[in-house]
Design an enzyme around this catalytic site. Structure first.
Site, PDB file in Angstrom:
ATOM      1  N   GLN A  85       0.644  -1.046  -0.295  1.00 20.66           N
ATOM      2  CA  GLN A  85      -0.498  -0.145  -0.481  1.00 20.66           C
ATOM      3  C   GLN A  85       0.615   1.468  -0.115  1.00 20.66           C
ATOM      4  O   GLN A  85       2.368   1.248   0.509  1.00 20.66           O
ATOM      5  CB  GLN A  85      -1.068  -0.624   1.151  1.00 20.66           C
ATOM      6  N   TYR A 115      -9.717   5.867  19.261  1.00 23.71           N
ATOM      7  CA  TYR A 115      -9.884   4.341  19.172  1.00 23.71           C
ATOM      8  C   TYR A 115      -9.157   3.391  19.603  1.00 23.71           C
ATOM      9  O   TYR A 115      -9.333   2.346  20.144  1.00 23.71           O
ATOM     10  CB  TYR A 115      -9.473   4.641  17.439  1.00 23.71           C
ATOM     11  N   GLN A 116      -7.624   2.819  20.288  1.00 19.89           N
ATOM     12  CA  GLN A 116      -6.500   2.997  20.522  1.00 19.89           C
ATOM     13  C   GLN A 116      -6.996   2.170  22.011  1.00 19.89           C
ATOM     14  O   GLN A 116      -7.492   0.949  22.285  1.00 19.89           O
ATOM     15  CB  GLN A 116      -5.482   3.071  20.474  1.00 19.89           C
ATOM     16  N   ASP A 191       1.641 -12.329   7.350  1.00 25.00           N
ATOM     17  CA  ASP A 191      -0.477 -12.507   6.681  1.00 25.00           C
ATOM     18  C   ASP A 191      -1.027 -13.128   7.588  1.00 25.00           C
ATOM     19  O   ASP A 191      -1.001 -13.762   7.928  1.00 25.00           O
ATOM     20  CB  ASP A 191      -0.185 -13.673   5.461  1.00 25.00           C
ATOM     21  N   ALA A 192      -1.480 -12.534   8.288  1.00 22.66           N
ATOM     22  CA  ALA A 192      -2.397 -12.687   9.457  1.00 22.66           C
ATOM     23  C   ALA A 192      -3.211 -14.015   9.027  1.00 22.66           C
ATOM     24  O   ALA A 192      -3.725 -14.866  10.146  1.00 22.66           O
ATOM     25  CB  ALA A 192      -3.436 -11.631   9.694  1.00 22.66           C
ATOM     26  N   ASP A 210      -7.345  -5.304  14.718  1.00 19.79           N
ATOM     27  CA  ASP A 210      -6.781  -3.913  14.172  1.00 19.79           C
ATOM     28  C   ASP A 210      -6.982  -3.461  12.599  1.00 19.79           C
ATOM     29  O   ASP A 210      -5.503  -3.064  12.163  1.00 19.79           O
ATOM     30  CB  ASP A 210      -6.096  -3.218  15.384  1.00 19.79           C
TER      31      ASP A 210
END
Length: 349
Positions: A85, A115-116, A191-192, A210
């Protein structure tokens, strides 16, 4: 009148409201590529740039068609393309430094706390003595910073696919990157989806996803096989907190994710939300669910952060989360209950 499109996934026909069509798009317009677009000193969230037009032609990202949120840019600090990206960091006039991935704003120094803190403490304050935690994504380190406040946690795995995000955070966002300094943290760059396939069954007390918005490489992270794999790696009664978009914009996606979580986890499923001014619509939601096993009362935290020794002084004081905000996050507007019928089912209440 809303445009209607028929969704025939799972063999069931249903009309998709126009406000949710953007959530069905896995890629931007076919002739456009995502770029971090700064025009005349302003960045506009999620714009894409057509490379086929004779002159630059800008579209809104398909997640948010017909709208844009602009922030004044004082100085571009970093702009480079990783393997996955485009990564942009700029200094804004009112929100401090800003991180953008493929034209989509990820965080600002001013409001990242909302957010966190919420995505980490909503699940971890709902269970007693969490010990093993997995963070999926979160390469900026902010979620790690918050997880580290919990003294009971013994081990934190983080799986981030883009190493450039980690390096950029280290240089430009040290107040978030500090999460990586905790000795309990083990970083896995990759890669998750593959990482989860190899994770031991029942290893984690909590998983926090997240992830970026479900476009491009992140699309697999909102599909049923990934949720099923996460359920396998949670212990009975373990909890998942997954970023789940905006209730103002993506009710169809939220409904789909709730359905998948019900099938995958067999426990309770809830939707919570918080205010983040620089995100589209100004709010972001979280799907919070538990694997079948010991019951979890998400609405009443049993592990309040205020009572954890040293938690409020860890790295920095909390700016947003507290137990009152935790409880309020599950209060849903009437229009959401109507737009997402499954939230009214007994399994979600």
């Amino acid at each position: 009148m809303d445009k209607k499109v028929i969704d025939i996934s799972n063999g069931v026909e249903k009309a998709i409201p126009a406000c949710c069509l953007k959530a069905r798009a896995a890629v931007p317009e076919s002739d456009a590529k995502c770029h971090s677009t700064v025009v005349s000193g302003w960045f506009s969230t999620g714009k894409t740039l057509s490379e086929k037009a004779e002159k630059p032609l800008y579209y809104n990202n398909p997640m948010w068609p017909g709208e844009a949120h602009s922030i004044k840019v004082e100085k571009i600090l970093f702009k480079e393309r990783s393997k996955y990206q485009e990564v942009l960091v700029f200094e804004s006039s009112s929100y401090g430094k800003v991180l953008v991935l493929d034209g989509i704003l990820q965080l600002t120094e001013r409001d990242e706390c909302a957010y966190q803190e919420m995505i980490a403490h909503l699940p971890l304050c709902s269970i007693k003595s969490p010990k093993n935690v997995l963070v999926v994504g979160g390469g900026d380190g902010g979620v790690l910073r918050e997880v580290s406040r919990h003294a009971s946690v013994e081990h934190i795995d983080i799986c981030e696919i883009d190493e450039m995000v980690i390096d950029v955070s280290k240089k430009f966002f040290p107040e978030l990157y500090v999460g990586f300094s905790d000795p309990r943290v083990k970083l896995h760059v990759g890669d998750a989806v593959e990482f989860m396939k190899n994770a031991p069954e029942g290893k984690y007390d909590a998983i926090i996803v997240d992830s970026s918005d479900p476009v491009g490489p992140a699309i697999e992270l909102v599909e049923k096989p990934f949720f099923e794999t996460m359920a396998r790696t949670l212990r009975p009664g373990g909890v998942l907190c997954n970023m789940a978009e905006s209730m103002w914009l993506h009710t169809h996606l939220i409904e789909d994710m709730i359905s998948v979580c019900r099938e995958s986890f067999k426990g309770s499923v809830h939707y919570a939300w918080t205010s983040v001014p620089t995100y589209p619509s100004g709010v972001i939601g979280f799907l919070i669910c538990t694997k079948e096993g010991p019951s979890v009362d998400f609405l009443n935290p049993v592990n309040p952060i205020e009572k954890i020794k040293g938690a409020l002084e860890h790295q920095r004081e909390l700016k947003f989360y507290n137990s009152e905000v935790h409880k309020a996050a599950f209060a849903l507007p009437t229009f959401v209950k109507r737009a997402v019928p499954s939230l009214n089912d007994s399994a979600a209440t």
